[in-house]
Design a protein around this motif. Structure first.
Motif, PDB file in Angstrom:
ATOM      1  N   HIS A  42     -12.906   6.055   0.547  1.00  0.00           N
ATOM      2  CA  HIS A  42     -12.237   6.204  -0.744  1.00  0.00           C
ATOM      3  C   HIS A  42     -11.063   7.160  -0.591  1.00  0.00           C
ATOM      4  N   GLU A  43      -9.886   6.720  -1.052  1.00  0.00           N
ATOM      5  CA  GLU A  43      -8.688   7.551  -0.996  1.00  0.00           C
ATOM      6  C   GLU A  43      -7.936   7.426  -2.301  1.00  0.00           C
ATOM      7  N   SER A  44      -7.230   8.492  -2.655  1.00  0.00           N
ATOM      8  CA  SER A  44      -6.392   8.503  -3.850  1.00  0.00           C
ATOM      9  C   SER A  44      -5.005   8.962  -3.456  1.00  0.00           C
ATOM     10  N   TYR A  45      -4.014   8.480  -4.195  1.00  0.00           N
ATOM     11  CA  TYR A  45      -2.626   8.840  -3.960  1.00  0.00           C
ATOM     12  C   TYR A  45      -1.936   9.095  -5.293  1.00  0.00           C
ATOM     13  N   GLU A  97      -1.141   7.911 -10.689  1.00  0.00           N
ATOM     14  CA  GLU A  97      -2.119   8.141  -9.632  1.00  0.00           C
ATOM     15  C   GLU A  97      -3.051   6.941  -9.559  1.00  0.00           C
ATOM     16  N   GLN A  98      -3.549   6.659  -8.368  1.00  0.00           N
ATOM     17  CA  GLN A  98      -4.443   5.518  -8.187  1.00  0.00           C
ATOM     18  C   GLN A  98      -5.444   5.839  -7.095  1.00  0.00           C
ATOM     19  N   SER A 105      -1.891  -3.031   0.266  1.00  0.00           N
ATOM     20  CA  SER A 105      -1.922  -1.635   0.694  1.00  0.00           C
ATOM     21  C   SER A 105      -0.867  -0.846  -0.073  1.00  0.00           C
ATOM     22  N   PRO A 106      -1.241   0.314  -0.628  1.00  0.00           N
ATOM     23  CA  PRO A 106      -0.256   1.112  -1.349  1.00  0.00           C
ATOM     24  C   PRO A 106       0.792   1.709  -0.410  1.00  0.00           C
ATOM     25  N   MET A 124       2.458  10.629  -2.481  1.00  0.00           N
ATOM     26  CA  MET A 124       2.066  12.019  -2.252  1.00  0.00           C
ATOM     27  C   MET A 124       0.553  12.151  -2.286  1.00  0.00           C
ATOM     28  N   ARG A 125       0.091  13.351  -1.958  1.00  0.00           N
ATOM     29  CA  ARG A 125      -1.345  13.602  -1.992  1.00  0.00           C
ATOM     30  C   ARG A 125      -1.833  13.501  -3.441  1.00  0.00           C
ATOM     31  N   PRO A 126      -3.124  13.234  -3.631  1.00  0.00           N
ATOM     32  CA  PRO A 126      -3.656  13.087  -4.989  1.00  0.00           C
ATOM     33  C   PRO A 126      -3.522  14.378  -5.785  1.00  0.00           C
ATOM     34  N   GLY A 127      -3.348  14.222  -7.081  1.00  0.00           N
ATOM     35  CA  GLY A 127      -3.284  15.357  -7.987  1.00  0.00           C
ATOM     36  C   GLY A 127      -1.887  15.844  -8.299  1.00  0.00           C
ATOM     37  N   ARG A 128      -0.873  15.362  -7.596  1.00  0.00           N
ATOM     38  CA  ARG A 128       0.501  15.833  -7.816  1.00  0.00           C
ATOM     39  C   ARG A 128       1.000  15.455  -9.208  1.00  0.00           C
ATOM     40  N   VAL A 129       0.725  14.243  -9.662  1.00  0.00           N
ATOM     41  CA  VAL A 129       1.203  13.806 -10.972  1.00  0.00           C
ATOM     42  C   VAL A 129       0.481  14.557 -12.076  1.00  0.00           C
ATOM     43  N   SER A 130      -0.837  14.647 -11.983  1.00  0.00           N
ATOM     44  CA  SER A 130      -1.585  15.330 -13.042  1.00  0.00           C
ATOM     45  C   SER A 130      -1.251  16.813 -13.084  1.00  0.00           C
ATOM     46  N   SER A 131      -1.014  17.455 -11.932  1.00  0.00           N
ATOM     47  CA  SER A 131      -0.663  18.874 -11.961  1.00  0.00           C
ATOM     48  C   SER A 131       0.724  19.087 -12.552  1.00  0.00           C
TER      49      SER A 131
END
Length: 108
Positions: free
Chosen positions: A12-15, A27-28, A55-56, A73-80
């Motif tokens: 499982h990966e998020s971006y 984010e997805q 593939s994203p 980018m790594r996960p969480g960048r948009v929400s932060s």
């Protein structure tokens, strides 16, 4: 069918994504299924929200403008970035500049 043909490993990966054309951010999360076919060849399937998707990392497209100039980018960048924007000005929408601030070089 051999035993290897039925074996599936799932990661499982998020971006986070930011469209450089319109500024849309999202984010997805993905389930990345690593399969081996009956001939012993490995292949990968990306699954998002229960659907097989490309593939994203290949050629992501912005859901807002269909642009392909997308930063991954790594996960969480948009929400932060959204959270930081809300903390400064309640009700204010986040901006692409908030998200990309860490990537900007300092003039020295």
């Amino acid at each position: 069918m051999s035993q290897d043909a039925s074996r599936i490993a799932v990661v499982h990966e998020s971006y986070s994504f930011a469209c450089m054309r319109c500024g849309h951010g999202w984010e997805q999360s993905y389930a990345i299924e690593h399969h081996t076919d009956a001939g012993g060849r490995e292949f990968v399937r990306y699954v998002a929200e229960g659907r097989v998707v490309p593939s994203p990392l290949s050629r992501p497209a912005c859901a807002n403008c269909d642009g392909h100039l997308v930063r991954i980018m790594r996960p969480g960048r948009v929400s932060s970035a959204r959270d930081a924007s809300r903390a400064r000005r309640p009700g204010h929408h986040w901006q692409l500049s908030h998200l990309l601030h860490p990537f900007q070089r300092r003039a020295g």
